[in-house]
Design an enzyme around this catalytic site. Sequence first.
Site, mmCIF file in Angstrom:
data_model
loop_
_atom_site.group_PDB
_atom_site.id
_atom_site.type_symbol
_atom_site.label_atom_id
_atom_site.label_comp_id
_atom_site.label_asym_id
_atom_site.label_seq_id
_atom_site.Cartn_x
_atom_site.Cartn_y
_atom_site.Cartn_z
ATOM 1 N N HIS A 71 -7.579 -6.522 0.072
ATOM 2 C CA HIS A 71 -6.096 -5.376 0.540
ATOM 3 C C HIS A 71 -4.832 -5.688 1.020
ATOM 4 C CE1 HIS A 71 -4.163 -1.739 -0.118
ATOM 5 N NE2 HIS A 71 -4.682 -0.855 1.175
ATOM 6 N N SER A 84 0.952 -1.165 0.185
ATOM 7 C CA SER A 84 0.054 -0.058 -0.125
ATOM 8 C C SER A 84 0.888 1.116 -0.396
ATOM 9 C CB SER A 84 -0.973 0.036 1.502
ATOM 10 O OG SER A 84 -2.054 0.857 1.098
ATOM 11 N N ASP A 89 -1.711 14.122 13.407
ATOM 12 C CA ASP A 89 -2.152 14.811 13.151
ATOM 13 C C ASP A 89 -0.869 14.896 11.895
ATOM 14 O OD1 ASP A 89 -4.269 15.700 14.839
ATOM 15 O OD2 ASP A 89 -2.564 16.829 16.372
#
Length: 276
Positions: free
Chosen positions: A251, A102, A192
């Site tokens: 996936h 990925s 974040d």
Amino acid sequence: MPPVSEPSVPESSAVQLYCLDSGEPGSGELPLIILHGLLGSADNWRSHMRAWQDQRRVVAVDLRNHGRSPHADGMSYLSMSDDVVALMDRLSIERAHVLGHSMGGKVAMSLARRNPGRVATLTVADIAPVAYQHGHDRIFAAMRELQQGHPKDRREADALLARHIESRPVRLFLATNLQRDGDELALRVDLDRIMDGYADIIAPPAGQAPFDGPSMVLRGEQSDYVEDAMLPTLRGVLPGARLITLKEAGHWLHADQPDAFRQAVERFLGAHPHGA
């Protein structure tokens, strides 16, 4: 003439990545470097490491802002691939087989395109070198729920995740990002910075030239991350890539079909022990 590497960012800006390193088994085989996907870590690859470490040195990496690696601004593939080059230098690994899943597959493609002399073979697991649409809203909402919910134990954490994620396997995967912090569980990823860098994460990999070395792309039969419409772009980046579809896999194909995944990787590395 050996392949020419693209210029890297200054070494001082590279993050000193954490890794799980099996050590050198003395077989003479080139090492294998494993790069995880978004919100994953080296820990996700421990069972595969155990299966491969008798044959070769295996290094599973925590990418920046993930796992035990430092937190730093920027999630560009240029920066993340330079982090891996710096790790290879630190571990005295001149050349290696590289496997990425990925997001880690895009880091691997960036590394191979920009530093082809360092990559003997490239295995990309269920990702294409294309820009993807924003598709992690529920995942990020669930992670934010964890961050703000201050769960005391895994049961509380799972209940928080279940507000956004129905699939228990996905919740278990996301919960691997928790660590004990006093009397509560806290995220070890820098949520974040990952969210701030999300536009770069869904962008194509870095680099300009195709990677002409031996390459293989594994995709899950039940995944839509490597669709047939993407194959022309894939061939432009990896012109010699062998494409294999793993049946009954999504996936997270290395977790859905671990035996078939390992066998495909072992056959590929066995056919190209020293790369091109």
